[in-house]
Design a protein around this motif. Structure first.
Motif, PDB file in Angstrom:
ATOM      1  N   MET A   1      79.980 -79.273   9.166  1.00  0.00           N
ATOM      2  CA  MET A   1      80.656 -77.985   9.089  1.00  0.00           C
ATOM      3  C   MET A   1      80.617 -77.488   7.652  1.00  0.00           C
ATOM      4  N   ASP A   2      80.052 -76.326   7.419  1.00  0.00           N
ATOM      5  CA  ASP A   2      79.963 -75.751   6.082  1.00  0.00           C
ATOM      6  C   ASP A   2      81.070 -74.735   5.892  1.00  0.00           C
ATOM      7  N   LEU A   3      81.823 -74.901   4.833  1.00  0.00           N
ATOM      8  CA  LEU A   3      82.910 -73.985   4.540  1.00  0.00           C
ATOM      9  C   LEU A   3      82.818 -73.526   3.097  1.00  0.00           C
ATOM     10  N   GLU A   4      83.303 -72.321   2.856  1.00  0.00           N
ATOM     11  CA  GLU A   4      83.376 -71.825   1.497  1.00  0.00           C
ATOM     12  C   GLU A   4      84.763 -72.112   0.937  1.00  0.00           C
ATOM     13  N   VAL A   5      84.842 -72.352  -0.360  1.00  0.00           N
ATOM     14  CA  VAL A   5      86.123 -72.614  -0.993  1.00  0.00           C
ATOM     15  C   VAL A   5      87.002 -71.391  -0.860  1.00  0.00           C
ATOM     16  N   ASN A   6      88.234 -71.602  -0.400  1.00  0.00           N
ATOM     17  CA  ASN A   6      89.193 -70.519  -0.242  1.00  0.00           C
ATOM     18  C   ASN A   6      89.928 -70.339  -1.559  1.00  0.00           C
ATOM     19  N   THR A   7      89.646 -69.248  -2.260  1.00  0.00           N
ATOM     20  CA  THR A   7      90.289 -69.028  -3.546  1.00  0.00           C
ATOM     21  C   THR A   7      91.668 -68.415  -3.402  1.00  0.00           C
ATOM     22  N   GLY A   8      91.952 -67.859  -2.254  1.00  0.00           N
ATOM     23  CA  GLY A   8      93.295 -67.395  -1.962  1.00  0.00           C
ATOM     24  C   GLY A   8      93.706 -66.116  -2.670  1.00  0.00           C
ATOM     25  N   GLY A   9      92.775 -65.415  -3.289  1.00  0.00           N
ATOM     26  CA  GLY A   9      93.134 -64.186  -3.981  1.00  0.00           C
ATOM     27  C   GLY A   9      93.796 -64.464  -5.314  1.00  0.00           C
ATOM     28  N   TRP A  74      86.959 -80.025   9.001  1.00  0.00           N
ATOM     29  CA  TRP A  74      85.899 -80.444   8.079  1.00  0.00           C
ATOM     30  C   TRP A  74      86.190 -81.833   7.536  1.00  0.00           C
ATOM     31  N   LEU A  75      87.438 -82.090   7.153  1.00  0.00           N
ATOM     32  CA  LEU A  75      87.838 -83.396   6.638  1.00  0.00           C
ATOM     33  C   LEU A  75      87.729 -84.458   7.725  1.00  0.00           C
ATOM     34  N   ASP A  76      88.064 -84.096   8.947  1.00  0.00           N
ATOM     35  CA  ASP A  76      87.921 -84.995  10.098  1.00  0.00           C
ATOM     36  C   ASP A  76      86.466 -85.424  10.249  1.00  0.00           C
ATOM     37  N   ASP A  77      85.548 -84.470  10.206  1.00  0.00           N
ATOM     38  CA  ASP A  77      84.119 -84.790  10.321  1.00  0.00           C
ATOM     39  C   ASP A  77      83.669 -85.721   9.192  1.00  0.00           C
ATOM     40  N   LEU A  78      84.142 -85.452   7.996  1.00  0.00           N
ATOM     41  CA  LEU A  78      83.766 -86.263   6.844  1.00  0.00           C
ATOM     42  C   LEU A  78      84.210 -87.708   7.029  1.00  0.00           C
ATOM     43  N   TRP A  79      85.451 -87.902   7.437  1.00  0.00           N
ATOM     44  CA  TRP A  79      85.972 -89.253   7.614  1.00  0.00           C
ATOM     45  C   TRP A  79      85.245 -90.011   8.733  1.00  0.00           C
ATOM     46  N   ARG A  80      84.955 -89.326   9.817  1.00  0.00           N
ATOM     47  CA  ARG A  80      84.311 -90.010  10.946  1.00  0.00           C
ATOM     48  C   ARG A  80      82.912 -90.506  10.579  1.00  0.00           C
TER      49      ARG A  80
END
Length: 294
Positions: A1-9, A74-80
């Motif tokens: 799963m590819d995600l972009e960093v959420n800068t949150g404004g 995403w973290l779930d996928d990484l750990w598995r």
């Protein structure tokens, strides 16, 4: 799963700091934290502050970068996908050799560093790169034996902070950064609730998967005794901090403690799926008990 960093404004756009996640250490049992995080984030609970110690620092950094349900998945996928070879490749013979030749840890730090470097988003290098949630990572400065809170200085390296916080004595060597040596943050406090309070948190979800049978997961003999010492040091302070925070009139503590899988050795990643599922069950129970079910 590819995600972009959420800068949150911008900081001006963000709400007042209220909700904090505090994630304990626990070695490979950090997978249990992931299950709890999936449930909390899935219920729409979003942290403004995230504090992590030891393996909790890894999970904290990931959620700070992706503070939502997608980040938890995403973290779930990484750990598995993690294996012993990814982070602790040494066999028993090489561990004995490392001790005999004066190395300061049973395992090399290199694989864990390379694994984190290759899996964290390229946009996350310094704490200043993350603004959707405030991230703090604890480690012990070896020279002074004081707790160092990475993230208060926003120019500090996230990767170095994680490596410092995960440098469990005997298992991994102390981590060198900016002229200092650091060891596992759990050595002083395995569940650093006070850090979250000091940063202004009013509602704290403290997820505790700390190891309470250290003598079982480290080898026999002298390492058994070392394990007991490590376990007792961080746990006592964690208990004291939790009791202190509960007395504060304006702070609401959600304490989620998980004791399962204590007999699984720290380098055994074959139970990750079971651990995540156990964490999810615990997260759902907590939401129901607190009337936060969705």
């Amino acid at each position: 799963m590819d995600l972009e960093v959420n800068t949150g404004g911008s900081e001006r756009d963000r709400p007042a700091k209220n909700v904090a996640f505090v994630l304990s250490g626990g070695g490979n049992r950090g997978a249990i934290e992931v299950g709890v995080l999936r449930e909390l984030l899935g219920a729409g609970i979003r942290p403004d502050i995230i504090v992590g110690a030891s393996v909790g620092a890894i999970n904290a950094a990931a959620i700070a970068a992706y503070p939502g349900e997608e980040g938890a998945l995403w973290l779930d996928d990484l750990w598995r996908g993690v294996t012993k070879k990814d982070v602790m490749p040494n066999n028993y013979l090489s561990m004995v050799w490392r001790l005999a030749t004066g190395e300061r840890g049973l395992f090399s730090n290199d694989n864990l560093r390379d694994f984190l470097w290759s899996n964290f988003p390229s946009g996350v290098r310094k704490f200043s790169d993350i603004s959707a949630a405030e991230l703090y990572i604890t480690a012990v400065e070896l020279e002074t034996q004081r707790l160092h809170v990475f993230g208060r200085e926003r120019s500090e390296s996230v990767l170095d902070a994680i490596m410092a916080s995960c440098a469990l004595p005997v298992i991994l060597a102390p981590w060198h950064y900016r002229g200092h040596q650091y060891i596992d943050g759990g050595m002083i406090c395995d569940l650093p609730v006070r850090v979250a309070v000091e940063q202004g948190a009013k509602e704290i979800y403290a997820i505790d998967v700390g190891m309470r049978r250290a003598a079982r997961w480290i080898a026999r003999g002298v390492f058994r005794n070392i394990g007991l010492i490590i376990d007792s040091l961080g746990r006592r302070q964690a208990v004291e901090e939790l009791a202190w925070a509960r007395k504060l009139p304006d702070v609401d503590i959600h304490y989620i403690r998980l004791d399962g899988f204590q007999l699984v050795r720290i380098w055994d990643f074959s139970h990750t799926t079971e651990m995540i599922e156990e964490g999810m069950r615990a997260g759902r129970r907590h939401l129901l008990e607190r009337g936060l079910a969705y």
